[in-house]
Scaffold this motif. Structure first.
Motif, PDB file in Angstrom:
ATOM      1  N   THR A 211      15.351  20.989  -0.667  1.00 19.46           N
ATOM      2  CA  THR A 211      15.168  19.540  -0.784  1.00 19.46           C
ATOM      3  C   THR A 211      13.887  19.093  -0.104  1.00 19.46           C
ATOM      4  O   THR A 211      13.133  18.274  -0.633  1.00 19.46           O
ATOM      5  CB  THR A 211      16.374  18.808  -0.164  1.00 19.46           C
ATOM      6  N   ARG A 212      13.628  19.641   1.082  1.00 14.22           N
ATOM      7  CA  ARG A 212      12.409  19.262   1.777  1.00 14.22           C
ATOM      8  C   ARG A 212      11.156  19.732   1.024  1.00 14.22           C
ATOM      9  O   ARG A 212      10.159  19.023   0.948  1.00 14.22           O
ATOM     10  CB  ARG A 212      12.398  19.842   3.197  1.00 14.22           C
ATOM     11  N   ALA A 213      11.212  20.933   0.471  1.00 17.29           N
ATOM     12  CA  ALA A 213      10.072  21.435  -0.293  1.00 17.29           C
ATOM     13  C   ALA A 213       9.805  20.561  -1.515  1.00 17.29           C
ATOM     14  O   ALA A 213       8.643  20.272  -1.844  1.00 17.29           O
ATOM     15  CB  ALA A 213      10.325  22.890  -0.716  1.00 17.29           C
ATOM     16  N   ARG A 214      10.884  20.128  -2.198  1.00 19.47           N
ATOM     17  CA  ARG A 214      10.695  19.249  -3.344  1.00 19.47           C
ATOM     18  C   ARG A 214      10.124  17.904  -2.915  1.00 19.47           C
ATOM     19  O   ARG A 214       9.266  17.335  -3.602  1.00 19.47           O
ATOM     20  CB  ARG A 214      12.037  19.035  -4.073  1.00 19.47           C
ATOM     21  N   ALA A 215      10.591  17.397  -1.772  1.00 15.21           N
ATOM     22  CA  ALA A 215      10.084  16.110  -1.288  1.00 15.21           C
ATOM     23  C   ALA A 215       8.600  16.201  -0.946  1.00 15.21           C
ATOM     24  O   ALA A 215       7.810  15.312  -1.291  1.00 15.21           O
ATOM     25  CB  ALA A 215      10.882  15.656  -0.063  1.00 15.21           C
ATOM     26  N   VAL A 216       8.209  17.290  -0.275  1.00 21.82           N
ATOM     27  CA  VAL A 216       6.796  17.471   0.070  1.00 21.82           C
ATOM     28  C   VAL A 216       5.956  17.616  -1.189  1.00 21.82           C
ATOM     29  O   VAL A 216       4.851  17.069  -1.298  1.00 21.82           O
ATOM     30  CB  VAL A 216       6.629  18.698   0.988  1.00 21.82           C
ATOM     31  N   ALA A 220       3.005  15.153  -2.314  1.00 19.97           N
ATOM     32  CA  ALA A 220       1.648  15.637  -2.558  1.00 19.97           C
ATOM     33  C   ALA A 220       1.171  15.245  -3.953  1.00 19.97           C
ATOM     34  O   ALA A 220       0.007  14.858  -4.139  1.00 19.97           O
ATOM     35  CB  ALA A 220       1.597  17.154  -2.380  1.00 19.97           C
ATOM     36  N   ARG A 221       2.065  15.358  -4.930  1.00 19.56           N
ATOM     37  CA  ARG A 221       1.687  14.979  -6.286  1.00 19.56           C
ATOM     38  C   ARG A 221       1.392  13.475  -6.368  1.00 19.56           C
ATOM     39  O   ARG A 221       0.431  13.054  -7.017  1.00 19.56           O
ATOM     40  CB  ARG A 221       2.810  15.337  -7.270  1.00 19.56           C
TER      41      ARG A 221
END
Length: 421
Positions: A211-216, A220-221
């Protein structure tokens, strides 16, 4: 060099993300922060629990060392030695999987040979052998090294093996059945709870990391898309305020002074447009040699990781080039090299510089053997060619020509001076 992309609504954010600069060899590593910490918590918790159970087993085993045979004592030393190695590894956080795997293997062998080595011992159903206290230590150790299906299988197998060896030691006396049923059931339940907790904690940690990786990634996008939009707004404002003003001045210029002013405004507007992608002013207009231009192109290529040598043919009577012209040639050529490295991986990359005499004519060519692209299909808002190469050369009364095909891409930069009196 700059290859065209399909521009659909669904790929707009992907394209903006692709424009973010990245260091060579650097990739984000955001997917295991919480999982690593949970693994460390599991190691410490398993070590603490194993110490208490292991001490009970060790106290029970020490009572048999004085009267035990060499084989019986060897089982004690090997079992508790491997357990101690696993506990130390869990505390220091090194070689945990190896030592846990060794302990499980040793314990499995000890279970098999235990009734053979201890014939005639532990014949009472109320007398527990020292190995009993390590059953759940062995099952929880599987959490550190085995995949979940293997953990489940070992958690079921170890207590059942203990029940079998106790029945063998008690000659299958009916008095053993009830106590063994309770012991084996307790070991199965406790082992199941332990591996369930391990699986639950790891699942939560994995979900948090994902979840954190998707949020980051989404942030970024979004930041990249916002930066790209800001760039488009800035370029649009620049075109409106500078270029349009220069065109109006040129249209209304009647006298030679007004025409000269319009030319100056157009040059300034083109220079600002060409330098939109970097903080680059015109700099000093002091004369520069053609060799110094080639040296700066080589230095710029090295900064991008390309070991490039510019082929030079400079006439002995070639005059110096104005500083602003030299700077534009260097920046335009460096942009072409950057495009080649990015989109053609620098395949067959070559740079040449030719400078003739009075009037001085400087020609810089950048070639590669990449797949090529359709120059006319490059979107209007991509500044790598139009602004950084063509407009930059136009700002100093030069010419930048980009041609590309199946055999590669070629960028030709040419500037001609005025003959001296």
């Amino acid at each position: 060099m700059t290859s065209p992309r399909s521009r659909t609504d669904s790929s707009a954010v992907d394209e903006a993300w692709g424009r973010l600069p990245r260091l060579r060899g650097a990739e984000p590593d955001l997917g295991s922060f919480t999982r690593h910490r949970i693994e460390r918590v599991l190691q410490i918790a398993i070590a603490l629990g194993s110490v208490f159970l292991g001490l009970q087993g060790l106290i029970s085993a020490l009572g048999t060392l004085a009267t035990g045979t060499v084989a019986q004592n060897a089982l004690v030393v090997v079992t508790f030695g491997s357990l101690a190695a696993m506990l130390v590894a869990c505390v220091v956080g090194r070689a945990v999987r190896v030592t846990a795997g060794v302990f499980i293997g040793v314990f499995a062998v000890v279970l098999v040979v235990f009734p053979v080595v201890n014939v005639g011992l532990y014949t009472s159903p109320t007398e527990q052998p020292w190995i009993w206290f390590l059953i759940n230590v062995a099952t929880v150790a599987s959490v550190l090294v085995l995949p979940l299906p293997a953990q489940i299988a070992w958690t079921i197998l170890a207590p059942l093996m203990f029940g079998v060896i106790r029945l063998i030691g008690g000659a299958f006396d009916p008095s053993f059945w009830l106590s063994l049923a309770l012991d084996v059931s307790f070991a199965l339940i406790l082992g199941g709870v332990l591996i369930t907790l391990g699986w639950l904690l790891r699942s939560i940690a994995t979900n948090v990391d994902e979840t954190r990786a998707r949020a980051v990634d989404l942030y970024a996008r979004a930041a990249a898309a916002d930066a790209a939009e800001d760039e488009r707004v800035a370029v649009a404002a620049l075109m409106h305020d500078s270029v349009l003003a220069a065109l109006i001045a040129a249209e209304r210029a009647d006298t030679p002074r007004e025409q000269a002013l319009a030319v100056s405004m157009a040059r300034e507007a083109l220079t600002r447009l060409a330098n939109t992608d970097r903080d680059a002013s015109e700099g000093s207009d002091a004369g520069r040699t053609s060799d110094s231009i080639a040296d700066e192109i080589e230095a710029g290529a090295r900064e991008m990781g390309a070991d490039l040598t510019v082929r030079r043919r400079v006439a002995s009577d070639a005059a110096d080039v104005p500083g602003r012209v030299a700077r534009s040639l260097v920046l335009a050529a460096t942009q072409a090299v950057s495009n080649s490295l990015q989109h053609a991986a620098g395949a067959g990359l070559e740079v040449s510089l030719e400078a003739d005499g009075d009037p001085v004519v400087v020609v810089v060519e950048v070639r590669d053997d990449g797949a090529g692209f359709d120059v006319g299909a490059v979107p209007d808002d991509r500044l790598g060619i139009r602004a950084s190469i063509i407009a930059r050369m136009a700002a100093v009364s030069g010419v930048g020509v980009v041609s590309s095909g199946a055999d590669g891409t070629r960028v030709r930069l040419e500037w001609a001076g005025v003959a001296s009196a």
